[in-house]
Design a protein around this motif. Structure first.
Motif, PDB file in Angstrom:
ATOM      1  N   ARG A 350       0.965  -1.285  -0.132  1.00 44.64           N
ATOM      2  CA  ARG A 350       0.093   0.078  -0.054  1.00 44.64           C
ATOM      3  C   ARG A 350       0.881   1.098  -0.088  1.00 44.64           C
ATOM      4  O   ARG A 350       0.712   2.056  -0.707  1.00 44.64           O
ATOM      5  CB  ARG A 350      -0.866  -0.038   1.367  1.00 44.64           C
ATOM      6  N   LEU A 359      -0.571   9.486  -4.184  1.00 51.48           N
ATOM      7  CA  LEU A 359      -1.703   9.186  -3.390  1.00 51.48           C
ATOM      8  C   LEU A 359      -1.317   9.607  -1.956  1.00 51.48           C
ATOM      9  O   LEU A 359      -0.589   9.093  -1.563  1.00 51.48           O
ATOM     10  CB  LEU A 359      -2.670   7.826  -3.427  1.00 51.48           C
ATOM     11  N   LYS A 360      -2.164  10.738  -1.399  1.00 53.47           N
ATOM     12  CA  LYS A 360      -1.693  11.002   0.237  1.00 53.47           C
ATOM     13  C   LYS A 360      -2.816  10.965   1.039  1.00 53.47           C
ATOM     14  O   LYS A 360      -3.994  11.077   0.565  1.00 53.47           O
ATOM     15  CB  LYS A 360      -1.256  12.470  -0.116  1.00 53.47           C
ATOM     16  N   LEU A 361      -2.712  10.381   1.885  1.00 52.22           N
ATOM     17  CA  LEU A 361      -3.412   9.914   2.989  1.00 52.22           C
ATOM     18  C   LEU A 361      -3.602  11.387   3.854  1.00 52.22           C
ATOM     19  O   LEU A 361      -2.463  11.640   4.389  1.00 52.22           O
ATOM     20  CB  LEU A 361      -3.185   8.875   3.478  1.00 52.22           C
ATOM     21  N   ASP A 362      -4.696  12.036   4.060  1.00 53.77           N
ATOM     22  CA  ASP A 362      -4.820  13.193   4.799  1.00 53.77           C
ATOM     23  C   ASP A 362      -5.766  12.921   5.934  1.00 53.77           C
ATOM     24  O   ASP A 362      -6.918  12.631   5.750  1.00 53.77           O
ATOM     25  CB  ASP A 362      -5.424  14.284   3.613  1.00 53.77           C
ATOM     26  N   VAL A 363      -5.050  12.558   7.142  1.00 55.60           N
ATOM     27  CA  VAL A 363      -5.795  12.104   8.261  1.00 55.60           C
ATOM     28  C   VAL A 363      -5.408  13.113   9.465  1.00 55.60           C
ATOM     29  O   VAL A 363      -4.185  13.447   9.559  1.00 55.60           O
ATOM     30  CB  VAL A 363      -5.638  10.998   8.662  1.00 55.60           C
TER      31      VAL A 363
ATOM     32  N   LEU B 108     -12.738   6.814   7.068  1.00 57.30           N
ATOM     33  CA  LEU B 108     -11.857   8.148   7.181  1.00 57.30           C
ATOM     34  C   LEU B 108     -10.628   8.029   6.324  1.00 57.30           C
ATOM     35  O   LEU B 108     -10.447   9.173   5.579  1.00 57.30           O
ATOM     36  CB  LEU B 108     -11.641   8.329   8.707  1.00 57.30           C
ATOM     37  N   GLU B 109     -10.105   7.068   6.217  1.00 50.73           N
ATOM     38  CA  GLU B 109      -8.936   6.849   5.272  1.00 50.73           C
ATOM     39  C   GLU B 109      -9.455   7.140   3.875  1.00 50.73           C
ATOM     40  O   GLU B 109      -8.625   7.579   2.966  1.00 50.73           O
ATOM     41  CB  GLU B 109      -8.063   5.571   5.544  1.00 50.73           C
ATOM     42  N   GLY B 112      -9.966  10.518   3.171  1.00 49.17           N
ATOM     43  CA  GLY B 112      -8.716  11.149   3.129  1.00 49.17           C
ATOM     44  C   GLY B 112      -8.125  11.252   1.873  1.00 49.17           C
ATOM     45  O   GLY B 112      -7.557  12.232   1.337  1.00 49.17           O
ATOM     46  N   TYR B 113      -8.027   9.895   1.366  1.00 50.90           N
ATOM     47  CA  TYR B 113      -7.594   9.832  -0.006  1.00 50.90           C
ATOM     48  C   TYR B 113      -8.279  10.752  -1.033  1.00 50.90           C
ATOM     49  O   TYR B 113      -7.742  11.509  -2.017  1.00 50.90           O
ATOM     50  CB  TYR B 113      -7.655   8.534  -0.334  1.00 50.90           C
ATOM     51  N   ASP B 115      -9.980  13.204  -0.800  1.00 48.54           N
ATOM     52  CA  ASP B 115      -9.991  14.896  -0.669  1.00 48.54           C
ATOM     53  C   ASP B 115      -8.602  15.357  -1.235  1.00 48.54           C
ATOM     54  O   ASP B 115      -8.624  16.384  -1.976  1.00 48.54           O
ATOM     55  CB  ASP B 115      -9.724  15.129   0.953  1.00 48.54           C
TER      56      ASP B 115
END
Lengths: 363, 405, 409
Positions: A350, A359-363, B108-109, B112-113, B115
């Motif tokens: 992943r 692809l950036k994960l924004d949490v 949520l993940e 997040g992607y 967005d």
């Protein structure tokens, strides 16, 4: 005579105790005898009977010879000193002999006091002790003597072979043969001719292809867990022949595995034992996807969300596969197939895909 | 241990304290249109309120603070996601007299992607995997609701396994290509589902090319999607073709007109693995069909290939869509097979785990709140811990166990 | 016969009749005097052997009278001498044998202990017999030969014990003692009730939960008398009566003389040792079996309730029933969610495996719980092995019990 003595004895005691029926009857019979004697003497008056006073005339006893009976000497262990050399007493393997074993060992299951008065049977004539095997011939003293005896057949341990690793390094080939000794009439044993050799596959000089072929040729003689290969043979009548034969097999298989036959070119992806990314569809998909993305990036001209690592280079299969992102992706895919799927390998995959596609994960 | 969880929960609750007050209001004024006779979900006044909800009903605004809390799906949005939902979930929601979903980390993940996505790139593929009953489907629903609010067009296959299983269903030779097979009933069903999910958005969308159904019937350029769907529903023979047309138009228009398309396929492994002889779909000659030969599946596979942009494909793999002898593991490649992996690669695998301790506690509290757990021992700390142990914190398992309490 | 004393016998001979109660009181007084004068040991003789010795401490005083030895006494003395001689020679044999054995094994004979002897015998004469009692042994003759009762009467033929003529003097004197203790307790109870001190009586009852009465066999060996089933029942009834008295805890020591602890000694030995791992985590290992399954359970404390069964978590068991099986020991011990467990389980099916893990887990948890919890776990049956196994198939039958279908033709 003996009976009268016993009568006297009983009389003494009878003075105090009750008379038993038997004794009283015997007394009666004596008295009646006396009465009869009197009658006889009165009838037979010609000759006087001489009154014999007891004790005046000497009576000679002839001692009856004792019946012969076997006299056993005391058991041998009674005369043993406690500091004796046990190896002299019990030199070889033998059945348990109660008289030669100097300690009071017992054996037998006694349920309760009704069996053998609750006592465990002693060693005397104890079958249980004789039935079982014993190690009376293999005490520490025996072992010491044996070692001493065979010591002069031994040679010195070679230098530089102190550890197992060193032995393994200098003598990678291990051959095993067995000898069998019998007490029976036949000296031969079928199993004695079996010979086997064992070695680590890593000790052979093989390239990828040859290694693969070697493993396929030897089949289940190779253990992938330990990396050992074992050749065993019993087909020849002699041990030495078998040993030669397994060595011949090793040589033959080794050289055979280095050969490349024409049909080996037909090996397909599904025949591969390892997943190789470069040969699989995944690499082609990756390259085409990256070129597509690059084309789209160029078309839009938008800086944001662009695949930065692709910006200047020409997208070509060889160039792409050298990129660190692609390398990481490749490793992740290969891991996934070769090491098996797990949450860890999937997570590395992943991460690799995230980097690959930006692809950036924004949490 | 439980105390610390309680503290964590209460800290979360205090952060959303203002929200909680709203929750009170919300639950009190929950419209209850239909007459309802069950006593299951009636709240008693003296019962302590437990922190298991958030009043943040907009899934776009959910953050990590909301993880483990339930939010209520508004009535009008429920109508959108309802058609694709599993009857079991609907039944539970009916019992609870409200439609609530838990905010969980995988959703949520995904958000997040989404967005941070560059929509100009070819469609990225996301793949949810996890144990049975761990919440993959509900995560999809959560994301769908989120995207629906953002105005995405949703293309949703609720259970792909349905299309490859042959349960006495009608199979017709495709009118478009003779070596493919149509499923008229399934296609029509999907068209209805599609229309319901994208209510109000379809009438504005027009086709960009001409489609000829028969000699006399054809769809001109500029036919609205609504009409195409209606045509498919009235002429079942062409329903599969209508699906193909819609999907193709969506792809094209997403590229050209900037339409945002969300493709959601549940149990996507059904597209790639063969079914066993008994249950597989067969044609008229009793020949087993490969999934690729079915026009529906063929068209959906196109949606999953990265040949178009302005879209996202979110899939989930499920063990149920595989043969019984291929259900030992829940990992994607095992379930998809080599072919499936190659079709979706490179994808982002997202693990949907079983509940964390916090989530499980929140779920149990929710069940207590909804009177789903009525046993007094089940409401104690020990009882909760036992429930967590026996269910191994698996959501579906937990629900099943609590159903008996 | 229970209350007969020499005094009572004498009185009857004379033909005078007094109340039975009086006799008993008198007899008891005499008994106490007798106890004071003579040391009655029911167990543990001074030489360490569990032989019964009832002999007056003060030997017969020298008298001017000519000593007459009764016939029975003489017979007894002969027997005793023969026994002593035999034992002496056996002991001598044993001692010499031990030195021989030490010599054979090449060890120092002076520091050769019984443990060394056992080890040497096991080495020299190995035996695979299942029952350990059936294997070769070499033990002190006093452990091998059953005890003999010592003389019950003096040289003059007068018995030492005042209940000699009851045939079972030890048994009856024990009954006698129980009765008197019970009477004393009753008196005390009456007194306390009269003084209105009932509240003091609470919790004064003896707790019978963790022990049970000695068995008939044990009672026989303890008293060295041939006690019959009926007499044993009588004894137990009387003891029960004493133990159930509200003030019976006062006689706890006396009662416990006749009781054996239930499993608690086994429990002591079964508690696994606590090891401290790296990082300060404690762990205890235990094994369990059920049906044909074996499990080795390693419990870590503190933990968070994680399970690792053969590399999987609780999903190793697909059904809730099996997880519930594992739940019980954790709930009873109150350690649910506080420990981690690592389990290796093999063979058998899920039921057997779950049962095996449960037993192993319960045993391992013992290391981390208090005494009373241990007792609770024992009473719950968590520490008891389920002995049931698959029953074998019998020839001539379809299964273990099922017969073939009967068909007329």
């Amino acid at each position: 005579m003996a009976s009268s003595l016993s009568v006297k004895k009983t009389r003494l005691i009878l003075g105090v105790m009750n008379r038993s029926l038997h004794l009283s009857s015997s007394l009666k019979s004596q008295e009646s005898e006396k009465l009869e004697n009197k009658k006889e003497s009165s009838l037979d008056s010609e000759e006087f009977r001489v009154y014999e006073i007891k004790g005046l005339k000497k009576v000679s006893f002839v001692r009856r010879p004792e019946r012969w009976s076997k006299r056993f000497p005391p058991p041998r262990y009674r005369t043993m000193p406690t500091d004796q050399d046990w190896t002299d007493v019990w030199p070889t393997a033998s059945t348990f002999k109660w008289s030669a074993v100097p300690f009071p060992v017992r054996q037998g299951y006694v349920e309760n006091s009704s069996e053998n008065e609750g006592v465990i049977p002693s060693k005397y004539a104890n079958l249980e002790l004789m039935k079982g095997p014993n190690f009376l011939h293999l005490t520490p003293a025996h072992v010491k003597k044996h070692c001493k005896a065979i010591k002069h057949f031994c040679t010195q341990w070679p230098e530089g072979l102190d550890t197992d690793e060193q032995c393994q390094k200098h003598f990678p080939l291990e051959s095993v043969t067995s000898d069998y000794v019998f007490a029976g009439p036949s000296l031969t044993d079928d199993r004695a001719r079996v010979a086997s050799i064992k070695f680590k596959l890593t000790d052979l000089e093989l390239d990828n292809h040859a290694r693969d072929k070697f493993i396929r040729l030897v089949g289940d003689r190779y253990d992938p867990d330990t990396g050992d290969v074992v050749f065993e043979s019993n087909r020849c009548p002699l041990k030495s022949q078998n040993l030669e034969y397994v060595k011949f097999i090793l040589t033959a298989v080794y050289f055979e595995s280095w050969k490349r036959e024409s049909w080996e070119q037909q090996k397909e992806l599904s025949d591969m034992e390892q997943y190789v990314w470069d040969q699989n569809k995944s690499s082609k998909t990756c390259v085409s996807l990256l070129s597509d993305i690059k084309a789209r990036d160029m078309a839009s001209g938008d800086e944001q969300g662009k695949l930065s690592y692709l910006s200047e280079k020409e997208v070509d299969a060889s160039v792409v596969s050298d990129l660190p992102e692609v390398q990481q992706y490749k490793e992740a895919v290969e891991n996934l197939f070769n090491d098996g799927e797990s949450i860890e390998t999937l997570n590395t995959y992943r991460m690799a895909v995230e980097k690959l596609l930006n692809l950036k994960l924004d949490v | 241990m439980a105390a610390s969880i309680g503290q964590k929960l209460s800290s979360v609750a205090s952060r959303t304290n203002s929200l909680l007050k709203k929750t009170v209001k919300l639950t009190e004024h929950t419209p209850c249109a239909c007459p309802y006779y069950s006593t299951a979900a009636k709240r008693l006044e003296h019962e302590p309120r437990i922190a298991c909800r958030t009043s943040e009903t907009d899934p776009r605004k959910h953050t990590g603070d909301h993880v483990g809390l339930y939010y209520t799906v508004p009535e009008e949005e429920m109508a959108v996601i309802k058609t694709g939902m599993h009857p079991w979930h609907l039944r539970m929601m009916k019992s609870f007299n409200e439609s609530c979903l838990m905010v969980r980390k995988p959703a949520l993940e995904l958000k997040g992607y989404l967005d941070k996505l560059n929509l100009k790139h070819p469609v990225p593929r996301f793949l949810l995997y996890g144990r049975r009953g761990s919440g993959k489907t509900l995560t999809l629903h959560h994301t769908m609701q989120c995207c629906h609010k953002d105005g995405w067009i949703i293309v949703h296959a609720p259970w792909a396994g349905q299309w490859v299983r042959g349960w006495y269903k009608e199979v017709a030779v495709s009118t478009y290509k003779p070596d493919r097979y149509d499923l008229p009933a399934d296609s029509a069903e999907w068209l209805t589902h599609f229309r319901a999910q994208n209510l109000g958005k379809l009438s504005e969308l027009k086709t960009t090319s001409e489609y000829i159904w028969t000699k006399r019937e054809k769809a001109e350029v500029g036919t609205s999607f609504e009409e195409i769907i209606n045509f498919g529903l009235s002429r079942l023979k062409f329903s599969s073709d209508c699906v193909g047309v819609l999907l193709k138009e969506l792809r094209v228009q997403a590229e050209t007109q900037g339409l945002k398309v969300l493709v959601v396929v549940d149990s996507v492994n059904a597209f790639y693995v063969q079914w066993n002889q008994q249950n597989a779909l067969k044609n008229m000659e009793k020949k087993q069909l490969r999934p690729g030969e079915i026009s529906l599946v063929h068209n959906f596979k196109k949606m999953l290939s990265p040949t178009w942009s302005h879209g996202v494909a979110i899939c989930a793999v499920s063990e149920e869509a595989n043969d019984e002898d291929k259900r030992e593991d829940f990992t994607p490649i095992y379930l998809l097979g080599q072919e499936g992996f190659e079709a979706l690669d490179p994808f982002i695998p997202i693990y949907v785990p079983d509940y964390t301790e916090k989530e499980a506690l929140s779920n149990i509290n929710y069940y207590i709140d909804r009177n789903w757990i009525q046993n007094d021992y089940g409401k104690t700390d020990e009882g909760k811990r036992e429930l967590m142990f026996v269910s191994n914190r698996n959501p579906f398992n937990l629900a099943k166990i609590c159903a008996q309490l | 016969m229970a209350g007969i004393s020499p005094w009572a016998v004498k009185t009857v001979h004379k033909g005078t009749v007094s109340s039975r109660r009086l006799f008993v009181i008198f007899a008891h007084k005499r008994f106490l005097e007798f106890r004071a004068q003579n040391v009655v040991r029911l167990s543990s003789a001074p030489d360490g052997n569990d032989r019964l010795h009832i002999a007056p401490v003060t030997q017969n005083k020298p008298t001017a009278k000519a000593v007459t030895i009764s016939k029975a006494m003489r017979a007894y003395m002969e027997q005793a001498r023969a026994y002593d001689d035999k034992m002496k020679s056996e002991v001598a044999d044993f001692e010499i044998g031990k030195r021989h054995l030490a010599n054979i094994m090449g060890e120092d004979p002076d520091s050769f202990t019984q443990e060394d002897v056992d080890r040497a015998i096991e080495y020299l004469l190995p035996s695979g017999l299942y029952d350990k009692k059936a294997r070769p042994v070499m033990k002190d003759p006093y452990e091998i030969f059953p005890k003999k009762k010592a003389a019950q009467f003096g040289l003059d033929g007068r018995p030492y014990h005042w209940m000699y003529f009851t045939i079972l003097p030890n048994y009856y004197s024990a009954l006698y003692e129980i009765t008197w203790k019970l009477e004393a307790l009753k008196d005390l109870e009456d007194q306390m009730r009269a003084e209105n001190r009932q509240d003091e009586m609470e919790g004064q009852s003896f707790n019978t939960a963790s022990s049970e009465w000695v068995s008939l066999q044990a009672l026989k060996t303890k008293m060295v008398e041939n006690i019959k089933e009926k007499e044993y029942k009588h004894f137990v009834t009387l003891m029960e009566r004493l133990a159930s008295h509200p003030l019976s805890a006062r006689e706890k020591d006396f009662i416990m003389e006749w009781r054996v602890l239930l499993q608690s000694e086994e429990l002591q030995s079964a508690v696994p040792e606590v090891e401290v791992e790296e990082g300060g985590r404690m762990c205890a290992t235990a094994s369990g079996t059920r049906k044909s399954s074996n499990a080795i359970v390693k419990v870590y404390m503190p933990g968070s309730g994680k399970f690792n069964i053969n590399g999987k978590d609780l999903t190793y068991f697909s059904q809730n029933l099996y997880r519930e099986t594992l739940l019980l020991p954790l709930v009873v011990s109150g350690l649910l969610g506080k420990v981690d467990a690592e389990v290796d389980v093999e063979l058998g099916g899920p039921t057997g495996q779950a049962g095996a893990i449960r037993l192993g887990l319960s045993r391992a948890l013992l290391a981390f719980v208090e005494e009373d919890v241990k007792e609770k776990m024992r009473l719950t049956g968590l520490l008891t092995k389920d002995p049931r196994k698959r029953e074998r198939k019998k020839p001539g039958q379809q299964g273990a019990r099922r017969k073939f279908t009967w068909k007329k033709r």
